[in-house]
Design a protein around this motif. Structure first.
Motif, short mmCIF file in Angstrom:
data_model
loop_
_atom_site.label_atom_id
_atom_site.label_comp_id
_atom_site.label_asym_id
_atom_site.label_seq_id
_atom_site.Cartn_x
_atom_site.Cartn_y
_atom_site.Cartn_z
N CYS A 6 41.78 24.43 11.88
CA CYS A 6 43.00 23.67 11.60
C CYS A 6 44.20 24.36 12.23
CB CYS A 6 43.19 23.53 10.10
SG CYS A 6 44.68 22.61 9.67
N GLU A 8 47.22 23.72 11.92
CA GLU A 8 48.39 23.76 11.05
C GLU A 8 48.49 25.09 10.29
OE1 GLU A 8 50.28 21.10 11.18
OE2 GLU A 8 48.91 19.53 11.90
N TRP A 33 46.90 17.74 11.11
CA TRP A 33 47.35 16.96 9.95
C TRP A 33 48.17 15.78 10.47
CZ3 TRP A 33 49.09 21.72 6.51
CH2 TRP A 33 47.94 22.34 6.01
N THR A 54 44.96 13.58 9.93
CA THR A 54 45.32 12.72 8.81
C THR A 54 45.36 11.27 9.28
OG1 THR A 54 46.61 14.50 7.82
CG2 THR A 54 47.04 12.27 7.03
N GLU A 235 39.90 25.29 7.41
CA GLU A 235 41.23 24.87 6.98
C GLU A 235 41.76 25.98 6.07
OE1 GLU A 235 43.21 20.65 5.72
OE2 GLU A 235 41.82 21.53 4.28
#
Length: 255
Positions: A6, A8, A33, A54, A235
């Protein structure tokens, strides 16, 4: 198994495109995301393979008044997913802003179940038209996401099973499952036929495998024994150096 990271949550001192480039150069797929603020052309130019993002921007799967908003905002994100080659679009049991419930619910009821199931059917039909899979993610309500109904892994799995659509699957997050339920290997074995992707982080701290209490070596063995060949996504925050975190993740799941 394919491994994803991930963007992010690691290399956070770097601009986002640079994070993606570093993850890609390290040999991992990339999770996103919210894609709406991202430079899509620059992200595509990195050559990275994008595992998930997302898949909606407003609405709640469990609320009759806003469930259709989940579907309409998901449809608006389809061009982004296709441009980046994203394989899976992630949705949650209820609307989140900054990780928190927009309208907290402390109990679930039959209307929530039926509303979520009907919305997931619509998402499955949308995904089928575009060759995409929508994944319902389980969340923990103890620490990170209080007030989210139908958030436990057993609830999200029950919804995905009930919908029974090939373009609706489970984003099985083992960090959230450990905080909320435990019994990770049993959960993995039961859920695997319905899993679209698995996400991992250790507990406590939500950092890479090896920094907490979860025996990810045993989880990996259970996945391998079951023949899982899908994606496992990190994540998680890096406990220290991000490069070391990625190495620990690879060591836990690449064997």
């Amino acid at each position: 198994m394919r491994l994803a990271v991930c963007a992010e949550m690691v290399f956070t001192e770097q601009p986002f495109v640079e994070r993606v480039q570093r993850i890609h150069e390290a040999g991992f797929d990339v999770e996103l995301w919210d894609s709406r603020s991202k430079d899509l052309r620059a992200l595509a130019a990195t050559g990275a393979r994008f595992s998930s993002m997302t898949g909606y921007s407003a609405g709640s799967l469990v609320e009759p008044e806003t469930a259709d908003l989940v579907v309409s905002t998901a449809e608006a994100l389809i061009p982004t997913a296709l441009e980046l080659g994203v394989e899976r679009l992630v949705v949650h049991p209820a609307e989140l802003v900054g990780g928190q419930a927009v309208r907290p619910h402390w109990r679930s009821d039959g209307t929530m179940w039926l509303t979520a199931a009907r919305a997931l059917v619509k998402l499955g039909e949308l995904g089928a038209r575009h060759g995409l899979t929508f994944c319902l993610e389980n969340l923990n309500t103890i620490l990170d996401h209080p007030g989210i109904p139908l958030a436990r892994a057993k609830d999200t799995l029950a919804l995905v099973r009930a919908v029974d659509h090939p373009n609706v699957r489970l984003m099985l997050d083992l960090y959230h499952a450990q905080l909320g339920e435990g019994n990770l290997i049993g959960t993995v074995r039961e859920a695997l036929p319905w899993v679209g992707e698995i996400q991992v982080a250790d507990v406590p701290g939500r950092c890479e495998p090896g920094t907490g209490e979860i025996n990810y070596s045993a989880v990996h063995s259970a996945l391998a024994d079951a023949g899982y060949k899908g994606t496992v996504g990190l994540e998680a925050h890096a406990a220290g150096n991000p490069h070391d975190a990625l190495k620990a993740f690879r060591a836990a799941f690449a064997g």
